[in-house]
Motif scaffolding. Structure first.
Motif, PDB file in Angstrom:
ATOM      1  N   LYS A  88      32.462  48.967 -50.149  1.00 51.24           N
ATOM      2  CA  LYS A  88      31.815  48.670 -49.054  1.00 51.24           C
ATOM      3  C   LYS A  88      32.265  49.804 -48.078  1.00 51.24           C
ATOM      4  O   LYS A  88      31.265  50.063 -47.199  1.00 51.24           O
ATOM      5  CB  LYS A  88      32.324  47.273 -48.457  1.00 51.24           C
ATOM      6  CG  LYS A  88      31.808  46.752 -47.258  1.00 51.24           C
ATOM      7  CD  LYS A  88      32.599  45.530 -46.839  1.00 51.24           C
ATOM      8  CE  LYS A  88      31.817  45.376 -45.436  1.00 51.24           C
ATOM      9  NZ  LYS A  88      32.509  43.902 -44.754  1.00 51.24           N
ATOM     10  N   SER A 127      28.820  46.025 -53.232  1.00 54.90           N
ATOM     11  CA  SER A 127      30.283  45.822 -53.010  1.00 54.90           C
ATOM     12  C   SER A 127      30.305  44.117 -53.280  1.00 54.90           C
ATOM     13  O   SER A 127      31.504  43.775 -53.798  1.00 54.90           O
ATOM     14  CB  SER A 127      30.675  46.236 -51.956  1.00 54.90           C
ATOM     15  OG  SER A 127      30.453  45.592 -50.713  1.00 54.90           O
ATOM     16  N   VAL A 172      26.856  48.658 -49.741  1.00 61.85           N
ATOM     17  CA  VAL A 172      27.401  47.613 -49.245  1.00 61.85           C
ATOM     18  C   VAL A 172      26.846  46.134 -50.235  1.00 61.85           C
ATOM     19  O   VAL A 172      27.785  45.558 -50.325  1.00 61.85           O
ATOM     20  CB  VAL A 172      27.345  47.492 -47.610  1.00 61.85           C
ATOM     21  CG1 VAL A 172      27.633  46.117 -47.168  1.00 61.85           C
ATOM     22  CG2 VAL A 172      27.885  48.827 -47.029  1.00 61.85           C
ATOM     23  N   SER A 198      35.598  46.033 -54.567  1.00 61.25           N
ATOM     24  CA  SER A 198      34.751  45.523 -53.759  1.00 61.25           C
ATOM     25  C   SER A 198      34.908  46.214 -52.443  1.00 61.25           C
ATOM     26  O   SER A 198      33.821  46.658 -51.608  1.00 61.25           O
ATOM     27  CB  SER A 198      34.550  44.174 -53.572  1.00 61.25           C
ATOM     28  OG  SER A 198      33.766  43.648 -52.551  1.00 61.25           O
TER      29      SER A 198
END
Length: 202
Positions: A171, A150, A147, A167
């Motif tokens: 995530k 990302s 995360v 991204s």
């Protein structure tokens, strides 16, 4: 030892991670550096996602434990190679005096290495028959770092739809990796807080 609880979220994680890597390769076309170190890093992320998805698919079967270990370790190897390629990319951008891009890519090195080590450790834990709680915690750790990574991926080219999508997929992969870890450890999902189910209020 049953790894089945992690199968579905980890499969979603692997697919999303692979797609994120593909989109990152597309970003390098926009940056006109296709075929370079950053492209190779994206390819490594895509391959790692494929390995994670394969590990997830095999984890549904009690006889597949050894293959799960192998696939997780292969995913870690792919991410380790991506880390090396990102280091090279940092130097390339420093040589071009593009400090902003060099710093952006340099900030990705710690989280991607953390994901790599977490997957390696999860694979080793499964092989050693460590507790499901301990193995699950490795996936959670890796997911948190995914995360973080990302957010950095989205900054590589801020006006790029491919970077934005890469991204987002990464995530989601990170969130699903955490979910897989919690499922494995037997940690219940958080229930929605408040009165979100009440529509329209009073």
């Amino acid at each position: 030892m049953s790894l089945k609880p992690m199968a579905l979220p980890l499969l979603d994680c692997g697919k999303a991670l692979a797609r994120s890597g593909e989109l990152l390769i597309d970003v390098t076309t926009e940056l006109e550096v296709y075929g370079g170190s950053l492209s190779a890093a994206g390819a490594g992320i895509r391959n790692a996602g494929d390995c994670v998805a394969q590990a997830a698919a095999t984890s549904r079967f009690k006889t597949g434990t050894e293959i799960v270990c192998d696939e997780l370790r292969e995913a870690a190897t792919c991410l380790s190679e991506s880390t090396d390629k990102l280091r090279v990319a940092v130097k390339e951008y420093e040589a071009k005096d593009d400090e902003a891009m060099a710093e952006c890519l340099e900030s990705s090195l710690v989280p991607i290495k953390t994901v790599c080590l977490a997957l390696e450790s999860a694979g080793a834990g499964i092989m050693k028959r460590s507790s499901l709680k301990e193995i699950g915690s490795r996936f959670v750790e890796g997911g948190i770092s995914l995360v973080q990574l990302s957010g950095i991926v989205g900054d590589i080219l801020t006006d790029s739809e491919n970077a934005k999508l890469s991204s987002q997929r990464m995530k989601y992969a990170g969130e699903k990796m955490q979910e897989a870890g919690n499922e494995l450890a037997g940690i219940p999902k958080e229930k929605p807080k408040g009165k979100g189910w009440l529509k329209g209020g009073m």
